[in-house]
Design a protein around this motif. Structure first.
Motif, PDB file in Angstrom:
ATOM      1  N   GLY A  67      42.806  25.447  34.238  1.00 24.98           N
ATOM      2  CA  GLY A  67      42.575  26.243  33.031  1.00 24.98           C
ATOM      3  C   GLY A  67      41.131  26.299  32.592  1.00 24.98           C
ATOM      4  O   GLY A  67      40.672  27.315  32.084  1.00 24.98           O
ATOM      5  N   ARG A  68      40.366  25.270  32.819  1.00 21.69           N
ATOM      6  CA  ARG A  68      38.976  25.237  32.336  1.00 21.69           C
ATOM      7  C   ARG A  68      38.136  26.259  33.086  1.00 21.69           C
ATOM      8  O   ARG A  68      38.077  26.230  34.303  1.00 21.69           O
ATOM      9  N   GLY A  69      37.522  27.122  32.347  1.00 25.90           N
ATOM     10  CA  GLY A  69      36.638  28.086  33.004  1.00 25.90           C
ATOM     11  C   GLY A  69      37.355  29.317  33.559  1.00 25.90           C
ATOM     12  O   GLY A  69      36.722  30.227  34.073  1.00 25.90           O
ATOM     13  N   TRP A  70      38.672  29.354  33.438  1.00 24.99           N
ATOM     14  CA  TRP A  70      39.416  30.473  34.034  1.00 24.99           C
ATOM     15  C   TRP A  70      39.074  31.809  33.384  1.00 24.99           C
ATOM     16  O   TRP A  70      38.746  32.784  34.064  1.00 24.99           O
ATOM     17  N   LYS A  71      39.129  31.829  32.059  1.00 28.91           N
ATOM     18  CA  LYS A  71      38.830  33.088  31.367  1.00 28.91           C
ATOM     19  C   LYS A  71      37.381  33.523  31.614  1.00 28.91           C
ATOM     20  O   LYS A  71      37.082  34.703  31.781  1.00 28.91           O
ATOM     21  N   GLY A  72      36.501  32.526  31.637  1.00 31.30           N
ATOM     22  CA  GLY A  72      35.093  32.816  31.905  1.00 31.30           C
ATOM     23  C   GLY A  72      34.934  33.455  33.274  1.00 31.30           C
ATOM     24  O   GLY A  72      34.159  34.399  33.449  1.00 31.30           O
ATOM     25  N   LEU A  73      35.680  32.949  34.221  1.00 31.25           N
ATOM     26  CA  LEU A  73      35.632  33.490  35.581  1.00 31.25           C
ATOM     27  C   LEU A  73      36.128  34.939  35.593  1.00 31.25           C
ATOM     28  O   LEU A  73      35.500  35.822  36.189  1.00 31.25           O
ATOM     29  N   GLN A  74      37.208  35.179  34.886  1.00 31.52           N
ATOM     30  CA  GLN A  74      37.729  36.566  34.826  1.00 31.52           C
ATOM     31  C   GLN A  74      36.706  37.504  34.193  1.00 31.52           C
ATOM     32  O   GLN A  74      36.494  38.622  34.659  1.00 31.52           O
ATOM     33  N   ARG A  75      36.080  37.013  33.136  1.00 32.46           N
ATOM     34  CA  ARG A  75      35.100  37.866  32.441  1.00 32.46           C
ATOM     35  C   ARG A  75      33.882  38.136  33.312  1.00 32.46           C
ATOM     36  O   ARG A  75      33.345  39.240  33.320  1.00 32.46           O
ATOM     37  N   ARG A  76      33.443  37.112  34.021  1.00 31.51           N
ATOM     38  CA  ARG A  76      32.287  37.301  34.902  1.00 31.51           C
ATOM     39  C   ARG A  76      32.628  38.335  35.973  1.00 31.51           C
ATOM     40  O   ARG A  76      31.823  39.194  36.307  1.00 31.51           O
ATOM     41  N   TYR A  97      39.115  44.510  37.640  1.00 31.14           N
ATOM     42  CA  TYR A  97      40.347  44.281  36.876  1.00 31.14           C
ATOM     43  C   TYR A  97      40.500  42.813  36.482  1.00 31.14           C
ATOM     44  O   TYR A  97      41.566  42.395  36.040  1.00 31.14           O
ATOM     45  N   GLY A  98      39.440  42.013  36.660  1.00 32.75           N
ATOM     46  CA  GLY A  98      39.511  40.605  36.277  1.00 32.75           C
ATOM     47  C   GLY A  98      40.475  39.820  37.139  1.00 32.75           C
ATOM     48  O   GLY A  98      41.006  38.785  36.726  1.00 32.75           O
ATOM     49  N   THR A  99      40.707  40.317  38.343  1.00 35.65           N
ATOM     50  CA  THR A  99      41.618  39.672  39.291  1.00 35.65           C
ATOM     51  C   THR A  99      40.742  39.002  40.347  1.00 35.65           C
ATOM     52  O   THR A  99      39.980  39.689  41.039  1.00 35.65           O
ATOM     53  N   VAL A 100      40.818  37.691  40.415  1.00 37.74           N
ATOM     54  CA  VAL A 100      39.819  36.923  41.154  1.00 37.74           C
ATOM     55  C   VAL A 100      40.064  37.006  42.668  1.00 37.74           C
ATOM     56  O   VAL A 100      41.140  36.645  43.146  1.00 37.74           O
ATOM     57  N   PRO A 101      39.074  37.490  43.417  1.00 30.20           N
ATOM     58  CA  PRO A 101      39.281  37.654  44.857  1.00 30.20           C
ATOM     59  C   PRO A 101      39.225  36.340  45.648  1.00 30.20           C
ATOM     60  O   PRO A 101      38.416  35.465  45.350  1.00 30.20           O
ATOM     61  N   ILE A 102      40.095  36.253  46.635  1.00 26.30           N
ATOM     62  CA  ILE A 102      40.066  35.150  47.610  1.00 26.30           C
ATOM     63  C   ILE A 102      39.791  35.828  48.947  1.00 26.30           C
ATOM     64  O   ILE A 102      40.622  36.602  49.437  1.00 26.30           O
ATOM     65  N   VAL A 103      38.607  35.606  49.499  1.00 23.87           N
ATOM     66  CA  VAL A 103      38.183  36.404  50.659  1.00 23.87           C
ATOM     67  C   VAL A 103      37.596  35.548  51.769  1.00 23.87           C
ATOM     68  O   VAL A 103      37.151  34.422  51.542  1.00 23.87           O
TER      69      VAL A 103
END
Ligand code: ADP
Ligand code: GLC
Length: 471
Positions: A437-446, A384-390
């Motif tokens: 903000g830099r790289g955030w969308k890229g991170l979601q897409r990855r 879901y493009g929700t970045v995990p913190i684990v």
């Protein structure tokens, strides 16, 4: 191959946690590879979707012949056998009854006794967790001389070593297992009957749900007393990572969301965030990092470190939405904190639809587990493009790579120390990354691009079954 897949849960007929997801989706993936897989499940009170009644069958246990009925249902085209024994299973919940030992002892025996009525003779009986773990013990003892049963191989998957199914000697006597099984080489564990141990000792092969957890459980920290046994069987122990059902968990088609989205339209996720904020009475702040959590509220899931860290995380400007049920000792302080802190919402209930909205509407997904055999929450959130913190343990360590350590492969934020500071530090790094903000969308897409489906794992299961058959 013909496979009987035995489980205490299978989504959507019955689900408490990840075992339900796995039993509801792995068999489907195996069928797609051409195997004749059928699921076996107790018929609980909440299961209404019964297709056929195949009639009564006899289960020899407790020194006598008990009668049960064999019914059928289906999950996405996978046939399901339901063991209908109302006095044991016709209840509102799956687990947590005084007589669980008897309920699942019966299930382990019924799995084998139902075969003639089903007229299904599997090559493999695949048992999962302690609830079906007596079947391999029965197969090796009560059925050892029965020609119809002799070719059957059993494999056993450990989904969570913490829950072993421990009962008294009286229950062992009731099962009718032979006296030789009562000993260190059998099902006995410090003078108690241990279901999980039966699976490990009697199944032809044993695995667990991630490669890292397969290693961890051979150590005292994670082995719950079975580490020695597991080490001695290391050659028949492996780890196969779970997948998730891409049909159930699909942000592009998810009817439960305020707004669907894909990798290329990930910005639309903002609408899911807005509606999640509204639903929880949170400030409609687009820029506030929203951390979601969908989890059993238990010690396994990191509540000891989350509770003290939460006020500090909120003070940094995060919003937090938690959905889960579990132990009072954690639910109560969590509810109290949600009362006193503005940015925290705690839903103490089980709610499938809300879970989907949290996976979609959050920026980050929290999973600070003390241990985690595989974990599906982090995989669902990635999708879901929700970045995990684990925390780096078990399957979390096998699926989430820290972006500050590996800018190319990174798909989340990872910490190692099981402390409030460790968790707080990871959330601080995550929120800084988000705000920069830099790289955030890229991170979601990855995150969204990863293949977390069952395909590769179903192939690994096929090879594992073949190995059990001696191939
Ligand atoms: P575990 O099996 O240890 O509980 P997993 O991460 O493997 O952990 O799987 C948990 C599954 O249960 C996920 O599908 C998660 O979304 C779901 N889940 C957990 N708690 C709830 C809840 N309160 N409401 C809805 N779904 C939940
Ligand atoms: C267990 C584990 C979880 C795993 C699930 C499915 O409940 O706690 O980590 O994902 O089983 O295998």
């Amino acid at each position: 191959m013909k496979i009987l897949f035995a489980s205490a849960e299978a989504y959507p007929l019955a689900k408490v946690g990840g075992l339900g997801d796995v039993a509801g989706s792995l068999p489907k993936a195996l069928r797609a590879l051409g195997h004749d897989v059928r699921i076996a499940l107790p018929r609980y009170g909440m299961i209404r979707d019964v297709k056929e009644d195949l009639g009564p069958f006899r289960v020899r246990i407790g020194g006598r012949d008990e009668e049960a009925r064999l019914q059928t249902s289906a999950i996405d085209g996978v046939p399901v056998y339901l063991v209908d024994k109302p006095e044991l299973y016709d209840r509102p919940k799956v687990y947590e009854y005084e007589d669980d030992g008897m309920r699942f002892g019966f299930f382990g025996k019924a799995l084998l006794d139902l075969l003639p009525t089903a007229d299904f003779w599997p090559d493999i009986v695949h048992c999962n967790d302690w609830h079906s773990a007596l079947a391999p013990a029965f197969l090796r003892t009560a059925y050892a001389a029965d020609g119809r049963y002799r070719p059957i191989r059993t494999v056993y998957t450990i989904h969570n070593l913490q829950h072993q199914g421990l009962f008294g000697r009286d229950l062992f006597d009731w099962t009718g297992l032979p006296a030789v099984a009562w000993g260190p080489e059998g099902v006995e564990f410090y003078d108690r009957l241990n279901f999980m141990k039966a699976g490990i000792v009697y199944a032809d092969l044993v695995n667990t749900v991630s490669p890292t957890y397969a290693q961890e459980i051979q150590t005292p920290e994670y082995g719950y007393g079975l580490e020695g046994l597991l080490r001695s069987r290391a050659s028949k122990l492996s780890g196969i990572l779970n997948g998730i059902d891409h049909d159930v968990w699909n942000p592009a088609k998810d009817a439960l969301l305020a707004r669907t989205y894909t990798k290329t339209t990930v910005e639309k996720k903002a609408e899911d965030k807005k509606s999640l904020q509204k639903e929880g009475g949170l400030a409609p702040d687009r820029k506030a990092p929203l951390l979601g959590m969908v989890s059993r509220i238990t010690g396994q899931k990191g509540l000891d470190i989350l509770l003290p860290a939460l006020p500090r995380i909120l003070r940094r400007g995060a919003q937090v939405v938690v959905l889960g049920t579990g132990e009072k000792q954690y639910e109560e302080p969590l509810a109290a904190l949600a009362e006193s802190e503005d940015g925290l919402v705690a839903y103490l209930k089980y709610d499938e639809a809300l879970a989907h909205r949290i996976y979609a509407g959050s920026d980050f997904f929290l999973m600070p587990s003390r241990f985690e055999p595989c974990g599906l929450g982090q995989m669902i959130s990635l999708r879901y493009g929700t970045v995990p913190i684990v925390r780096a343990t078990g399957g979390l360590a096998d699926t989430v790579v820290d972006i500050t350590r590996d800018a190319k492969q990174g798909n989340g934020f990872v910490f190692s120390d099981y402390t409030p500071d460790g968790l707080e530090d990871a959330t601080r790094r995550a929120m800084e990354f988000y705000r920069a903000g830099r790289g955030w969308k890229g991170l979601q897409r990855r995150a969204m691009a990863a293949d977390l489906s069952w395909k590769a794992s179903a192939e690994a299961y096929t090879r594992w079954y073949e190995r059990a058959r001696g191939g």
